[in-house]
Design a protein around this motif. Structure first.
Motif, PDB file in Angstrom:
ATOM      1  N   UNK A  98      -4.823  14.292   2.913  1.00 25.41           N
ATOM      2  CA  UNK A  98      -4.589  15.726   2.731  1.00 25.41           C
ATOM      3  C   UNK A  98      -5.026  16.430   4.003  1.00 25.41           C
ATOM      4  N   UNK A  99      -4.084  17.118   4.628  1.00 20.18           N
ATOM      5  CA  UNK A  99      -4.335  17.840   5.867  1.00 20.18           C
ATOM      6  C   UNK A  99      -4.404  19.329   5.571  1.00 20.18           C
ATOM      7  N   UNK A 100      -5.450  19.975   6.079  1.00 17.57           N
ATOM      8  CA  UNK A 100      -5.603  21.402   5.803  1.00 17.57           C
ATOM      9  C   UNK A 100      -6.116  22.144   7.032  1.00 17.57           C
ATOM     10  N   UNK A 103       8.729  16.640   7.923  1.00 23.72           N
ATOM     11  CA  UNK A 103       9.038  15.213   7.823  1.00 23.72           C
ATOM     12  C   UNK A 103       8.470  14.469   9.021  1.00 23.72           C
ATOM     13  N   UNK A 104       8.500  15.102  10.188  1.00 16.85           N
ATOM     14  CA  UNK A 104       7.968  14.478  11.400  1.00 16.85           C
ATOM     15  C   UNK A 104       6.448  14.269  11.290  1.00 16.85           C
ATOM     16  N   UNK A 105       5.727  15.274  10.806  1.00 20.71           N
ATOM     17  CA  UNK A 105       4.280  15.151  10.625  1.00 20.71           C
ATOM     18  C   UNK A 105       3.969  14.051   9.617  1.00 20.71           C
ATOM     19  N   UNK A 106       4.677  14.037   8.501  1.00 22.69           N
ATOM     20  CA  UNK A 106       4.453  13.010   7.479  1.00 22.69           C
ATOM     21  C   UNK A 106       4.714  11.616   8.021  1.00 22.69           C
ATOM     22  N   UNK A 107       5.790  11.454   8.776  1.00 22.73           N
ATOM     23  CA  UNK A 107       6.139  10.157   9.348  1.00 22.73           C
ATOM     24  C   UNK A 107       5.061   9.701  10.340  1.00 22.73           C
ATOM     25  N   UNK A 144       0.854  -1.167   0.000  1.00 22.60           N
ATOM     26  CA  UNK A 144       0.000   0.000   0.000  1.00 22.60           C
ATOM     27  C   UNK A 144       0.903   1.233   0.000  1.00 22.60           C
ATOM     28  N   UNK A 145       0.711   2.045  -0.986  1.00 16.12           N
ATOM     29  CA  UNK A 145       1.454   3.302  -1.093  1.00 16.12           C
ATOM     30  C   UNK A 145       0.696   4.369  -0.308  1.00 16.12           C
ATOM     31  N   UNK A 146       1.399   5.115   0.532  1.00 14.51           N
ATOM     32  CA  UNK A 146       0.780   6.159   1.342  1.00 14.51           C
ATOM     33  C   UNK A 146       1.414   7.501   0.992  1.00 14.51           C
ATOM     34  N   UNK A 147       0.559   8.493   0.704  1.00 12.70           N
ATOM     35  CA  UNK A 147       1.024   9.853   0.410  1.00 12.70           C
ATOM     36  C   UNK A 147       0.340  10.821   1.356  1.00 12.70           C
ATOM     37  N   UNK A 148       1.121  11.716   1.917  1.00 14.82           N
ATOM     38  CA  UNK A 148       0.618  12.738   2.830  1.00 14.82           C
ATOM     39  C   UNK A 148       0.878  14.098   2.202  1.00 14.82           C
ATOM     40  N   UNK A 149      -0.139  14.958   2.170  1.00 11.79           N
ATOM     41  CA  UNK A 149       0.055  16.320   1.667  1.00 11.79           C
ATOM     42  C   UNK A 149      -0.625  17.297   2.620  1.00 11.79           C
ATOM     43  N   UNK A 150      -0.154  18.531   2.589  1.00 10.17           N
ATOM     44  CA  UNK A 150      -0.721  19.573   3.436  1.00 10.17           C
ATOM     45  C   UNK A 150      -0.965  20.820   2.595  1.00 10.17           C
ATOM     46  N   UNK A 151      -1.848  21.676   3.085  1.00 10.65           N
ATOM     47  CA  UNK A 151      -2.043  22.951   2.391  1.00 10.65           C
ATOM     48  C   UNK A 151      -1.041  23.968   2.938  1.00 10.65           C
ATOM     49  N   UNK A 152      -1.131  25.193   2.481  1.00  8.87           N
ATOM     50  CA  UNK A 152      -0.173  26.237   2.881  1.00  8.87           C
ATOM     51  C   UNK A 152      -0.294  26.622   4.352  1.00  8.87           C
ATOM     52  N   UNK A 153      -1.427  26.298   4.992  1.00  5.72           N
ATOM     53  CA  UNK A 153      -1.654  26.693   6.380  1.00  5.72           C
ATOM     54  C   UNK A 153      -1.253  25.622   7.392  1.00  5.72           C
ATOM     55  N   UNK A 154      -0.891  24.425   6.932  1.00  8.59           N
ATOM     56  CA  UNK A 154      -0.415  23.361   7.815  1.00  8.59           C
ATOM     57  C   UNK A 154       1.031  23.075   7.430  1.00  8.59           C
ATOM     58  N   UNK A 161      -4.841  18.671  14.045  1.00  6.90           N
ATOM     59  CA  UNK A 161      -4.518  17.805  12.916  1.00  6.90           C
ATOM     60  C   UNK A 161      -4.623  16.337  13.309  1.00  6.90           C
ATOM     61  N   UNK A 162      -4.127  15.978  14.501  1.00  8.66           N
ATOM     62  CA  UNK A 162      -4.172  14.570  14.892  1.00  8.66           C
ATOM     63  C   UNK A 162      -5.598  14.091  15.112  1.00  8.66           C
ATOM     64  N   UNK A 163      -6.461  14.927  15.692  1.00  7.56           N
ATOM     65  CA  UNK A 163      -7.865  14.555  15.860  1.00  7.56           C
ATOM     66  C   UNK A 163      -8.557  14.408  14.506  1.00  7.56           C
ATOM     67  N   UNK A 164      -8.249  15.276  13.576  1.00  5.84           N
ATOM     68  CA  UNK A 164      -8.849  15.215  12.241  1.00  5.84           C
ATOM     69  C   UNK A 164      -8.408  13.938  11.522  1.00  5.84           C
ATOM     70  N   UNK A 165      -7.124  13.611  11.609  1.00  5.42           N
ATOM     71  CA  UNK A 165      -6.624  12.399  10.957  1.00  5.42           C
ATOM     72  C   UNK A 165      -7.247  11.156  11.571  1.00  5.42           C
ATOM     73  N   UNK A 166      -7.296  11.101  12.889  1.00  9.23           N
ATOM     74  CA  UNK A 166      -7.864   9.918  13.556  1.00  9.23           C
ATOM     75  C   UNK A 166      -9.358   9.780  13.280  1.00  9.23           C
ATOM     76  N   UNK A 167     -10.071  10.900  13.235  1.00  3.92           N
ATOM     77  CA  UNK A 167     -11.506  10.850  12.928  1.00  3.92           C
ATOM     78  C   UNK A 167     -11.764  10.362  11.516  1.00  3.92           C
ATOM     79  N   UNK A 168     -11.002  10.863  10.562  1.00  2.00           N
ATOM     80  CA  UNK A 168     -11.155  10.422   9.169  1.00  2.00           C
ATOM     81  C   UNK A 168     -10.775   8.946   9.040  1.00  2.00           C
TER      82      UNK A 168
END
Length: 119
Positions: A42-44, A15-19, A1-11, A79-86
């Motif tokens: 995608x985190x925004x 490397x630590x967040x992506x990891x 499974x390939x995993x890609x993480x992206x953020x907008x200009x406000x987040x 961000x962590x709550x949003x990721x875990x909820x999604x």
């Protein structure tokens, strides 16, 4: 499974967040890894749009083999709550898809307790 993480200009996309995000996703969705070809997160931060207190958003797009993409989103105060909820939402959808595939035609019947094709 390939995993890609992206953020907008406000987040700030570090490397630590992506990891961290990749580790969270891989751990939570490990039972689906053989069936997912790609997972995008995608985190925004929607504060710039005047969203108020719940301004962090995570959109997850999963691509199961041979099926249409599944997209979920969740907004939260961090961000962590949003990721875990999604991630929880995505797990629920993938669980339902897996259960539906496992209970396809040809399975056990109520009347006979085994497949009617088995005689």
């Amino acid at each position: 499974m390939q995993v890609e993480i992206s953020t907008d200009n406000n987040v700030p996309g570090s490397a630590e967040l992506n990891r961290w995000a990749e580790e969270e996703l891989r751990a939570a969705l490990s039972r689906f890894s053989d069936h997912l070809t790609r997972l995008e997160a995608h985190l925004s931060d929607e504060a710039a749009a005047g969203a108020g207190g719940v301004d962090r958003r995570c959109v997850l797009e999963a691509r199961p083999e041979g099926k249409p993409a599944v997209v979920v989103s969740h907004s939260a105060g961090s961000v962590d709550e949003a990721l875990r909820g999604a991630t929880r939402k995505l797990e629920g959808i993938l669980d339902r898809q897996h259960d539906q595939a496992a209970h396809h035609k040809g399975g056990d019947t109520v009347r006979y307790g085994r497949s009617a094709n088995q005689g």
